[in-house]
Design an enzyme around this catalytic site. Structure first.
Site, mmCIF file in Angstrom:
data_model
loop_
_atom_site.group_PDB
_atom_site.id
_atom_site.type_symbol
_atom_site.label_atom_id
_atom_site.label_comp_id
_atom_site.label_asym_id
_atom_site.label_seq_id
_atom_site.Cartn_x
_atom_site.Cartn_y
_atom_site.Cartn_z
ATOM 1 C CD GLU A 1 -3.260 -0.625 2.053
ATOM 2 O OE1 GLU A 1 -3.016 0.064 3.063
ATOM 3 O OE2 GLU A 1 -4.378 -1.115 1.838
ATOM 4 C CG HIS B 1 10.334 -29.305 0.077
ATOM 5 N ND1 HIS B 1 11.234 -30.327 -0.152
ATOM 6 C CD2 HIS B 1 10.699 -28.741 1.261
ATOM 7 C CE1 HIS B 1 12.087 -30.389 0.854
ATOM 8 N NE2 HIS B 1 11.788 -29.439 1.724
ATOM 9 C CE LYS C 1 -11.459 1.026 2.721
ATOM 10 N NZ LYS C 1 -11.031 1.864 3.843
HETATM 11 O O1 PA5 Z 1 -3.632 1.012 5.684
HETATM 12 C C1 PA5 Z 1 -4.736 1.474 5.451
HETATM 13 O O2 PA5 Z 1 -4.974 2.680 5.585
HETATM 14 C C2 PA5 Z 1 -5.901 0.564 5.049
HETATM 15 O O3 PA5 Z 1 -5.474 -0.747 4.927
HETATM 16 C C3 PA5 Z 1 -7.005 0.652 6.100
HETATM 17 O O4 PA5 Z 1 -6.444 0.374 7.361
HETATM 18 C C4 PA5 Z 1 -8.140 -0.311 5.821
HETATM 19 O O5 PA5 Z 1 -8.662 -0.077 4.553
HETATM 20 C C5 PA5 Z 1 -9.243 -0.151 6.872
HETATM 21 O O6 PA5 Z 1 -9.690 1.175 6.932
HETATM 22 P P1 PA5 Z 1 -10.496 1.744 8.170
HETATM 23 O O7 PA5 Z 1 -9.623 1.718 9.382
HETATM 24 O O8 PA5 Z 1 -10.874 3.123 7.780
HETATM 25 O O9 PA5 Z 1 -11.704 0.863 8.363
#
Ligand code: PA5
Length: 402
Positions: free
Chosen positions: A266, A287, A389
């Site tokens: 990310e 393996h 989302k």
């Molecule tokens: O790293 C990030 O920002 C994302 O992976 C969020 O943590 C994830 O999408 C969950 O979002 P939220 O905490 O708003 O529910």
């Protein structure tokens, strides 16, 4: 103690040209204000909130059989990584069973979970920064209805803990209405950089892990090593190494590598750039994937995370501890992979401790953010995640009942 070896199984790389860039990045990390509070450990959690987390964790340990953590991505992976690392393989750890809910839409999982918790006392911690994440909301709303039938309003109010933004979102609204126990999620820290905040530390403390020791470990990080690792990754990427395998020899680290995957994917995977992080669990994967690493397309490198001492098991046949044998195998594997230009970085911890895990979390956070800046991408956003989302929300709104 953590040891780094970025040379033995690595090709020689010229890191000199990065001096100016790294100085600029250090300056950015220290001075940029947008989503950067994680860089200063003291801003991750205040002394008062830390004491509240510890106090609340003791309350949770005493008052439930199951502690249900609802969240996804950065709101779940960090706590899962650490609690799984310290969970015994067999038998029950002391304290409640910690169950994570939110990382799939498996109806079988939910059904079996409901059966499992039917005769058990439950405390729920729902974690969402935005308060809008589809999986988290769906599961929380479902479980909330189940618990409303199981407990009186007064009892229920002792069993819901919300971790969310201090001001906005659906969950904050609920907290304001019902006066549930709530923790404010630091507004200037994104999900994947939030393990050392209340997001990760509450579930981790419920497991009985010393969270103060983890924070000490994070503060002890040699940042220069993290910058060096980021440079090596960047140089390899420029040479066409598009995949990094985070390779482990201890299954307890499986979810730690899941967290690392999210952190790097990310942070760097945007604008058609970035190294794809994958997980390799040896010796099993020797393996299977091992064949590819040894003789397949050579677009990958490895970062091995090793634990030197885990138990006193001794193998008389070799006059060696099993840990030592595991370590010998790891090194011989790296040595053989070099023949296919599959290079390895080695990161070794002397023991699996909260201090070492806190150290590694912060080490990888610094390296990932630095890597993002080296690629000229914003290390702290995730527009791709938001994209899906929004599409899910749009499609499901067609079916929503009021
Ligand atoms: O790293 C990030 O920002 C994302 O992976 C969020 O943590 C994830 O999408 C969950 O979002 P939220 O905490 O708003 O529910």
């Amino acid at each position: 103690m953590i040891k780094f070896d970025f040379t033995t199984y690595m090709k020689s790389l010229n890191t000199k040209d990065y001096h100016t860039k790294i100085e600029e990045i250090k300056n950015k990390l220290e001075t940029e204000t947008d989503m950067n509070d994680w860089y200063d450990i003291d801003k991750c959690i205040s002394k008062e909130v830390l004491e509240d987390v510890i106090k609340t964790s003791k309350y949770i340990r005493k008052n439930c059989d199951v502690f249900l953590v609802i969240g996804v991505g950065g709101s779940s992976l960090g706590a899962r990584a650490i609690t799984d690392a310290f969970k015994p393989y067999f038998g029950k750890s002391d304290g409640p069973k910690i169950i994570f809910l939110g990382s799939s839409l498996s109806s079988t999982y939910l059904k079996e979970l409901l059966d499992y918790i039917a005769d058990k006392d439950v405390i729920v911690n729902v974690i969402s920064k935005s308060g809008t994440t589809f999986e988290t909301n769906l599961y929380f709303e479902y479980i909330y209805e189940v618990l409303k039938k199981k407990y009186s309003t007064e009892e229920l109010s002792k069993r819901i803990i919300v971790t969310t933004d201090a001001k906005s979102g659906k969950l904050r609204k609920l907290v304001n209405q019902k006066k549930y126990k709530a923790f404010d999620l630091p507004s200037n820290i994104g999900g994947r950089y939030s393990v050392l905040t209340v997001v990760g530390l509450l579930p981790i403390a419920v497991m009985g892990i010393d969270v103060k020791e983890m924070l000490e470990g994070a503060k002890a990080v040699d940042k220069e090593k993290a910058f060096e690792y980021a440079i090596i990754r960047d140089l390899l990427y420029k040479e066409g190494k598009l995949v990094e395998s985070f390779t482990i020899y201890e299954p307890k680290l499986e979810n730690f590598v899941e967290w690392i995957k999210q952190l790097f994917a990310e942070t760097q995977g945007k604008n058609n750039k970035g190294i794809l992080p994958v997980a390799t669990l040896n010796t099993g994967d020797l393996h299977s994937l091992g064949q590819f690493y040894q003789e397949g397309s050579n677009f990958l490198f490895e970062t091995v995370i090793n634990i030197e001492n885990s138990s006193d098991i001794y193998i008389n046949k070799y006059n060696l501890s099993l840990d030592k044998i595991n370590e010998i195998v790891a090194h011989q594997v790296a040595k053989s992979h070099v023949k296919n230009k599959t290079y390895s970085n080695f990161i070794s911890m002397d023991k699996l401790t909260p201090f070492n895990m806190g150290y590694l979390i912060y080490f990888f956070e610094v390296a990932a953010a630095t890597g993002g800046y080296l690629l000229n991408v914003n290390p702290f956003d995730q527009p791709g995640v938001n994209e899906y989302k929004n599409l899910v929300k749009e499609e499901l709104s067609r079916y929503e009942q009021n």
